[in-house]
Design a protein around this motif. Structure first.
Motif, PDB file in Angstrom:
ATOM      1  N   TYR A 122       3.537   7.580   8.042  1.00  0.00           N
ATOM      2  CA  TYR A 122       4.442   6.375   8.370  1.00  0.00           C
ATOM      3  C   TYR A 122       5.515   6.920   9.510  1.00  0.00           C
ATOM      4  O   TYR A 122       6.470   6.052   9.914  1.00  0.00           O
ATOM      5  CB  TYR A 122       5.188   6.026   7.491  1.00  0.00           C
ATOM      6  N   TYR A 173       4.973   1.113  -1.072  1.00  0.00           N
ATOM      7  CA  TYR A 173       4.666   2.245  -0.283  1.00  0.00           C
ATOM      8  C   TYR A 173       3.330   2.932  -0.484  1.00  0.00           C
ATOM      9  O   TYR A 173       3.027   3.027  -1.538  1.00  0.00           O
ATOM     10  CB  TYR A 173       5.860   3.315  -0.652  1.00  0.00           C
ATOM     11  N   ILE A 192      12.559   5.613   4.708  1.00  0.00           N
ATOM     12  CA  ILE A 192      11.122   5.648   4.866  1.00  0.00           C
ATOM     13  C   ILE A 192      10.575   6.825   5.478  1.00  0.00           C
ATOM     14  O   ILE A 192       9.529   7.551   5.184  1.00  0.00           O
ATOM     15  CB  ILE A 192      10.587   4.255   5.344  1.00  0.00           C
ATOM     16  N   PHE A 243       1.656  -1.504   4.388  1.00  0.00           N
ATOM     17  CA  PHE A 243       3.121  -1.089   4.475  1.00  0.00           C
ATOM     18  C   PHE A 243       3.462  -0.617   5.799  1.00  0.00           C
ATOM     19  O   PHE A 243       4.607  -0.960   6.384  1.00  0.00           O
ATOM     20  CB  PHE A 243       3.093   0.256   3.416  1.00  0.00           C
ATOM     21  N   THR A 257       2.650  11.311   4.399  1.00  0.00           N
ATOM     22  CA  THR A 257       2.496   9.987   4.747  1.00  0.00           C
ATOM     23  C   THR A 257       2.434   9.712   6.045  1.00  0.00           C
ATOM     24  O   THR A 257       3.598  10.026   6.487  1.00  0.00           O
ATOM     25  CB  THR A 257       3.078   9.041   3.881  1.00  0.00           C
TER      26      THR A 257
END
Length: 291
Positions: free
Chosen positions: A228, A185, A217, A190, A226
């Motif tokens: 993502y 991660y 996630i 990733f 983050t």
């Protein structure tokens, strides 16, 4: 003495300003015009040639980078920069999609400079080149080897990502999913790996398992900021599409469009995908607005 010093200053100024094409041209001119005065200004012909290669590569002028790399190798075969020059040349060939030439050049690094850092980068690019050519039967063993010998984690991550791609494209979905856990991660690989891995869950109809992984996630990404969010929402939508639940997929695409992650290409990709799903669910007015 003033002319070569001035020529060097011009080239270095362009380099410092990131005007790479002009810098390359000026270093190349230095090579042609002042081959005998380099020691007087503490700037060698070898350094000028090296800089020209780097500047042409940075300017995306890969043909010229290759040409000046060839010149460098003929003039300075014992240079300490030989492996680096070969790496630039090999990478330039891959950018031109001339993969056979790339592998021939990069193979020289593996043979002649086995102890250099460039050796691992060369092997990684060779493995990637097979994947780019869809020669997955060659890409997989090459990437497995380089992953296990690379000293740097980022190189291992890159190898693992292209292993996921190669396994997915050869319908070895279990192998691809097993690789995903090897990419930590936070790695730059990733995020891209999320999408391919989610497609494996969808292909195997392991929808709940895939959704559980992606939600975990996404929630972690929201907590630590983050980036993502886009990858996980798009992947969740993809799984719901594979599960034949377009309305649920639309929910996740709408959530993405409402987030700060919906910018640039991501926004337009998401709008288009949602528009298609609206059309499939007979919500034509909404579809027209998105598409």
């Amino acid at each position: 003495d003033l002319q070569p010093k001035l020529q060097y200053t011009i080239a270095k100024t362009y380099e410092d300003q990131n005007i790479f094409t002009k810098a390359a041209e000026e270093y190349a001119f230095f090579m042609r015009a002042y081959p005998d005065v380099q020691t007087e200004i503490k700037f060698s012909l070898e350094q000028a040639n090296l800089n020209a290669v780097i500047m042409f590569y940075n300017a995306l002028n890969y043909r010229s980078a290759i040409a000046y790399a060839d010149t460098f190798q003929r003039r300075f075969p014992t240079s300490e920069a030989a492996a680096s020059i070969l790496l630039i040349e090999g990478t330039s060939y891959t950018m031109l999609k001339e993969y056979g030439n790339a592998r021939a050049v990069l193979g020289v690094i593996v043979e002649r400079f086995p102890e250099s850092d460039q050796r691992y980068k060369a092997q990684l690019i060779i493995g990637r080149s097979y994947a780019d050519e869809k020669q997955y039967d060659k890409a997989i063993p090459a990437l497995l080897v380089v992953r296990d010998i690379c000293p740097e984690q980022i190189q291992k991550d890159e190898a693992n990502f292209f292993l996921i791609v190669s396994y997915y494209e050869t319908q070895k979905y279990e192998e691809a999913m097993n690789i995903f856990s090897r990419i930590p991660y936070g790695s730059p690989f990733f995020g891209p790996a999320i999408g391919k891995t989610s497609k494996c869950f969808g292909a195997l109809k392991r929808f709940d398992e895939g959704k559980q992984l992606l939600v975990g996630i996404r929630d972690r990404a929201k907590a630590d900021t983050t980036n993502y969010i886009a990858e996980t929402e798009l992947a969740l939508a993809d799984i719901y599409v594979a599960e034949s639940k377009p309305d649920s997929a639309i929910v996740h695409l709408t959530a993405l469009l409402s987030s700060t992650a919906a910018v640039g290409a991501v926004k337009y990709q998401t709008l288009f995908a949602r528009g298609v799903l609206y059309s499939l669910t007979d919500k034509h007015k909404d579809s027209v607005a998105d598409v």
